[in-house]
Design a protein around this motif. Sequence first.
Motif, PDB file in Angstrom:
ATOM      1  N   GLU A 109      73.420 -30.619  -5.719  1.00  0.00           N
ATOM      2  CA  GLU A 109      73.000 -29.289  -6.136  1.00  0.00           C
ATOM      3  C   GLU A 109      72.163 -29.421  -7.389  1.00  0.00           C
ATOM      4  N   ASP A 110      71.571 -28.336  -7.790  1.00  0.00           N
ATOM      5  CA  ASP A 110      70.705 -28.344  -8.968  1.00  0.00           C
ATOM      6  C   ASP A 110      71.519 -28.672 -10.211  1.00  0.00           C
ATOM      7  N   THR A 111      71.130 -29.736 -10.897  1.00  0.00           N
ATOM      8  CA  THR A 111      71.838 -30.100 -12.121  1.00  0.00           C
ATOM      9  C   THR A 111      71.037 -29.685 -13.353  1.00  0.00           C
ATOM     10  N   GLY A 112      70.097 -28.760 -13.148  1.00  0.00           N
ATOM     11  CA  GLY A 112      69.262 -28.343 -14.252  1.00  0.00           C
ATOM     12  C   GLY A 112      69.956 -27.450 -15.257  1.00  0.00           C
ATOM     13  N   ARG A 113      71.089 -26.882 -14.900  1.00  0.00           N
ATOM     14  CA  ARG A 113      71.812 -26.018 -15.833  1.00  0.00           C
ATOM     15  C   ARG A 113      72.484 -26.870 -16.893  1.00  0.00           C
ATOM     16  N   ARG A 114      71.881 -26.927 -18.035  1.00  0.00           N
ATOM     17  CA  ARG A 114      72.388 -27.804 -19.085  1.00  0.00           C
ATOM     18  C   ARG A 114      73.782 -27.407 -19.536  1.00  0.00           C
ATOM     19  N   SER A 115      74.039 -26.097 -19.628  1.00  0.00           N
ATOM     20  CA  SER A 115      75.349 -25.655 -20.115  1.00  0.00           C
ATOM     21  C   SER A 115      76.459 -26.067 -19.158  1.00  0.00           C
ATOM     22  N   GLU A 116      76.204 -25.970 -17.843  1.00  0.00           N
ATOM     23  CA  GLU A 116      77.219 -26.360 -16.864  1.00  0.00           C
ATOM     24  C   GLU A 116      77.455 -27.864 -16.903  1.00  0.00           C
TER      25      GLU A 116
END
Length: 280
Positions: free
Chosen positions: A171-178
């Motif tokens: 999945e998209d790992t672009g969410r830095r906070s997650e």
Amino acid sequence: MKQTFTDLIDTVIADPAVFDRVWFAGDEMPPPENSYQVNFPRLELVFQGQYENVLEAPHQQTQQVLLGVGDALFIPANTWNKPSWNHECSVLSLLFGKSQLGFSFVSKHAGEDGFYDVVKYSVPQRTGRAIDHILTALSTLAHEKQKKPADKYLLLALLSYCKDMIEQPQEDTGRRSEDLFKGVCIYVQENFHRNINRNTVAGRFNISPNHLSRLFRQEGHMRFADYIAWVRLERAKFMLKRYNFRLEEVAQRCGYHDPNYFCRVFKRKTGKTPTEYRCH
């Protein structure tokens, strides 16, 4: 960071003879003090120097071993190892959490405190896929007397799968906070027995304590202190049922330096005292 771990794994896959010995951690005897024991599998690969460990030996004895270049150590969930870090070494660790696959590459100089180089990275875990069966097979193999040649084939299969997970995230790992939230969770699950708190963990991830608190409210819908308490109490529950440790020792191994405080927290969170929980 991503390329660092891809290159390291490629080194093993391209020449399987490089890693020719697989050690397995055991769980028949109680873990020594200051050992590592978490509820997810781990794999450690030595790329440089000597990595000193205490492991379980047959007949509930311990053994001190020096893992060298080309040695791998597989630690099934809830088994233990006790590294000393006394020698010059570079070690790659893979942490197979429920939601996250964590990578950590650390390098150590002999006779110096701390590591001179630390690189960390994580990707979403692929639960319900082939990797679950590979980890189960390795965990089962840990209890077998004859481990070769299955150990090496399973190691290569696991590393091939991990490389694919880095190169093609599920999945998209672009969410830095997650990503940061999951990385902190893995760190707490590894270090719950240490004297960690909001300030020390925030410093470890180069963020402010207030940022860490906001992160857990937004991503975990809880306070950071509550998460640490939950991890420690879950481990305490496991130890109370699995081992015959004194309550003072359970408290210490779970990061509580005051046994009375540990008992009060345990009672408040579970509705039972540690002794009542152990007996039921």
